[in-house]
Design an enzyme around this catalytic site. Structure first.
Site, PDB file in Angstrom:
ATOM      1  N   LYS A  13       0.934  -1.566  -0.103  1.00  0.00           N
ATOM      2  CA  LYS A  13      -0.105   0.189  -0.245  1.00  0.00           C
ATOM      3  C   LYS A  13       0.875   1.260   0.276  1.00  0.00           C
ATOM      4  O   LYS A  13       1.856   1.081   0.367  1.00  0.00           O
ATOM      5  CB  LYS A  13      -0.880   0.002   1.356  1.00  0.00           C
ATOM      6  CG  LYS A  13      -1.395  -1.642   0.743  1.00  0.00           C
ATOM      7  CD  LYS A  13      -2.359  -1.248   2.515  1.00  0.00           C
ATOM      8  CE  LYS A  13      -3.158  -2.152   2.242  1.00  0.00           C
ATOM      9  NZ  LYS A  13      -4.560  -2.433   3.694  1.00  0.00           N
ATOM     10  N   TYR A  53     -12.532  -3.883  -4.102  1.00  0.00           N
ATOM     11  CA  TYR A  53     -13.095  -4.371  -2.129  1.00  0.00           C
ATOM     12  C   TYR A  53     -14.574  -4.838  -2.914  1.00  0.00           C
ATOM     13  O   TYR A  53     -15.358  -6.002  -1.393  1.00  0.00           O
ATOM     14  CB  TYR A  53     -12.488  -2.978  -1.485  1.00  0.00           C
ATOM     15  CG  TYR A  53     -11.222  -2.816  -0.390  1.00  0.00           C
ATOM     16  CD1 TYR A  53     -11.051  -4.184   0.236  1.00  0.00           C
ATOM     17  CD2 TYR A  53     -10.979  -1.775  -1.331  1.00  0.00           C
ATOM     18  CE1 TYR A  53      -9.871  -3.704   0.671  1.00  0.00           C
ATOM     19  CE2 TYR A  53      -9.284  -1.740  -0.610  1.00  0.00           C
ATOM     20  CZ  TYR A  53      -9.379  -1.880   0.272  1.00  0.00           C
ATOM     21  OH  TYR A  53      -7.699  -1.648   0.690  1.00  0.00           O
ATOM     22  N   ARG A 118      -0.897 -14.577   4.673  1.00  0.00           N
ATOM     23  CA  ARG A 118      -2.015 -13.928   4.832  1.00  0.00           C
ATOM     24  C   ARG A 118      -0.702 -14.711   6.444  1.00  0.00           C
ATOM     25  O   ARG A 118      -0.716 -13.535   7.422  1.00  0.00           O
ATOM     26  CB  ARG A 118      -3.072 -14.801   5.328  1.00  0.00           C
ATOM     27  CG  ARG A 118      -3.536 -14.239   4.046  1.00  0.00           C
ATOM     28  CD  ARG A 118      -4.685 -13.083   4.370  1.00  0.00           C
ATOM     29  NE  ARG A 118      -5.511 -12.953   5.162  1.00  0.00           N
ATOM     30  CZ  ARG A 118      -6.027 -12.004   5.455  1.00  0.00           C
ATOM     31  NH1 ARG A 118      -6.133 -11.020   4.379  1.00  0.00           N
ATOM     32  NH2 ARG A 118      -7.894 -11.425   6.136  1.00  0.00           N
ATOM     33  N   THR A 124      -5.109  -7.443  10.340  1.00  0.00           N
ATOM     34  CA  THR A 124      -5.226  -6.571  10.168  1.00  0.00           C
ATOM     35  C   THR A 124      -4.729  -5.144  10.793  1.00  0.00           C
ATOM     36  O   THR A 124      -4.505  -4.308   9.570  1.00  0.00           O
ATOM     37  CB  THR A 124      -7.509  -5.832   9.710  1.00  0.00           C
ATOM     38  OG1 THR A 124      -7.369  -7.145   8.623  1.00  0.00           O
ATOM     39  CG2 THR A 124      -7.796  -4.808   8.816  1.00  0.00           C
ATOM     40  N   ARG A 135       2.923  -6.847   9.335  1.00  0.00           N
ATOM     41  CA  ARG A 135       2.467  -5.366  10.165  1.00  0.00           C
ATOM     42  C   ARG A 135       2.348  -5.273  11.790  1.00  0.00           C
ATOM     43  O   ARG A 135       3.149  -4.374  12.117  1.00  0.00           O
ATOM     44  CB  ARG A 135       1.021  -5.531  10.118  1.00  0.00           C
ATOM     45  CG  ARG A 135       1.009  -5.176   8.252  1.00  0.00           C
ATOM     46  CD  ARG A 135      -0.782  -5.631   8.634  1.00  0.00           C
ATOM     47  NE  ARG A 135      -1.983  -5.722   7.487  1.00  0.00           N
ATOM     48  CZ  ARG A 135      -3.037  -6.230   7.138  1.00  0.00           C
ATOM     49  NH1 ARG A 135      -3.040  -7.825   7.437  1.00  0.00           N
ATOM     50  NH2 ARG A 135      -3.212  -5.933   5.965  1.00  0.00           N
ATOM     51  N   ASN A 155      -1.734  -0.186   6.914  1.00  0.00           N
ATOM     52  CA  ASN A 155      -1.199  -2.002   7.735  1.00  0.00           C
ATOM     53  C   ASN A 155      -0.040  -2.151   6.694  1.00  0.00           C
ATOM     54  O   ASN A 155       0.105  -3.280   6.304  1.00  0.00           O
ATOM     55  CB  ASN A 155      -2.117  -2.343   7.849  1.00  0.00           C
ATOM     56  CG  ASN A 155      -3.616  -2.428   7.056  1.00  0.00           C
ATOM     57  OD1 ASN A 155      -3.024  -2.041   5.492  1.00  0.00           O
ATOM     58  ND2 ASN A 155      -4.013  -3.148   7.045  1.00  0.00           N
ATOM     59  N   HIS A 158      -1.653  -5.061   1.651  1.00  0.00           N
ATOM     60  CA  HIS A 158      -3.251  -6.321   1.600  1.00  0.00           C
ATOM     61  C   HIS A 158      -2.549  -7.643   0.578  1.00  0.00           C
ATOM     62  O   HIS A 158      -1.970  -8.048  -0.184  1.00  0.00           O
ATOM     63  CB  HIS A 158      -3.486  -6.081   0.033  1.00  0.00           C
ATOM     64  CG  HIS A 158      -4.921  -6.373   0.345  1.00  0.00           C
ATOM     65  ND1 HIS A 158      -6.155  -6.170   0.602  1.00  0.00           N
ATOM     66  CD2 HIS A 158      -5.026  -7.104  -1.161  1.00  0.00           C
ATOM     67  CE1 HIS A 158      -7.029  -7.487   0.077  1.00  0.00           C
ATOM     68  NE2 HIS A 158      -6.059  -8.462  -1.441  1.00  0.00           N
ATOM     69  N   GLU A 169      -9.336 -11.364  -7.867  1.00  0.00           N
ATOM     70  CA  GLU A 169      -8.309 -10.312  -6.991  1.00  0.00           C
ATOM     71  C   GLU A 169      -7.282 -10.025  -8.161  1.00  0.00           C
ATOM     72  O   GLU A 169      -6.573  -8.387  -8.531  1.00  0.00           O
ATOM     73  CB  GLU A 169      -7.824 -10.208  -6.010  1.00  0.00           C
ATOM     74  CG  GLU A 169      -9.091  -9.687  -4.810  1.00  0.00           C
ATOM     75  CD  GLU A 169      -8.229  -9.841  -3.434  1.00  0.00           C
ATOM     76  OE1 GLU A 169      -9.249  -9.232  -2.595  1.00  0.00           O
ATOM     77  OE2 GLU A 169      -6.860  -9.731  -3.691  1.00  0.00           O
TER      78      GLU A 169
END
Length: 200
Positions: A13, A53, A118, A124, A135, A155, A158, A169
């Site tokens: 991001k 999203y 993940r 998140t 993160r 954060n 994604h 996606e």
């Protein structure tokens, strides 16, 4: 499809780019054994982010419900009990954040790519993410701060949430001709049944 061919979308991001963490973030996915098969830098439009999203038709409702539940869990009163109203604010903040500067979109391939992606990325909310995750190691933002500032939580990354989500996606962010099919030498040690040819 063999499990080693699973793919996931990872997007660094704007905060990750601005904090010059691109190399560090890529290294995290690379060193676990995932293979980078597509990468590009772009400044997304509002429309692109909204579609990203809302690829899942349930996203608006689920996001609103989760946000309301998190307020209640913290002993706070949400400003509305309408999930869609909540999500409108969430989406507005996400669009503002995700279009504020360049992002790095990537496709990573490998066994359990979505789950591993993940796990490496972390939860998140950076504040509650485990040490050792991207993160948890590089961000100190929290829902408390982002809510207080009326903005999206910063954060860094994604990561697709499921193989189905990853498929949607990836198709949204990349054309098929942007994805490179190739073999890494390390794939032999990761996936081959017989490790022939290692000893001379």
């Amino acid at each position: 499809m063999h499990p080693k061919e699973e793919r996931t979308l990872i997007v660094i991001k704007p905060d990750g780019v601005q904090r010059t963490l691109i190399g560090e973030i890529i290294k995290r996915y690379e060193r676990v054994g995932l293979k980078l098969v597509a990468i590009k830098m772009l400044v997304p439009t509002d429309e692109h982010i909204e579609k990203h999203y809302t690829l899942d038709p349930d996203w608006r409702r689920v996001t609103g419900e989760k946000t309301i539940a998190s307020y209640i869990k913290k002993g706070e009163t949400p400003w509305t009990t309408d999930p869609l109203e909540v999500t409108n604010v969430v989406l507005k903040n996400l669009k503002t954040f995700m279009t504020s500067g360049p992002v790095i979109a990537m496709i990573w391939e490998g066994a359990h790519a979505v789950e591993i992606g993940r796990k490496i990325t972390g939860g998140t909310e950076p504040r509650s993410s485990d040490v050792g995750t991207i993160r948890g190691d590089f961000v100190l933002d929290s829902y408390m701060m982002s809510d207080g500032d009326k903005r999206a939580v910063r954060n860094l990354v994604h990561a697709s949430g499921s193989p189905k989500e990853a498929e949607m996606e990836i198709a949204h962010w990349f054309n098929k001709d942007e994805i490179v099919e190739y073999r890494l030498i390390q794939e032999q040690i990761l996936y081959d049944v017989n490790l022939d040819g290692i000893l001379e």
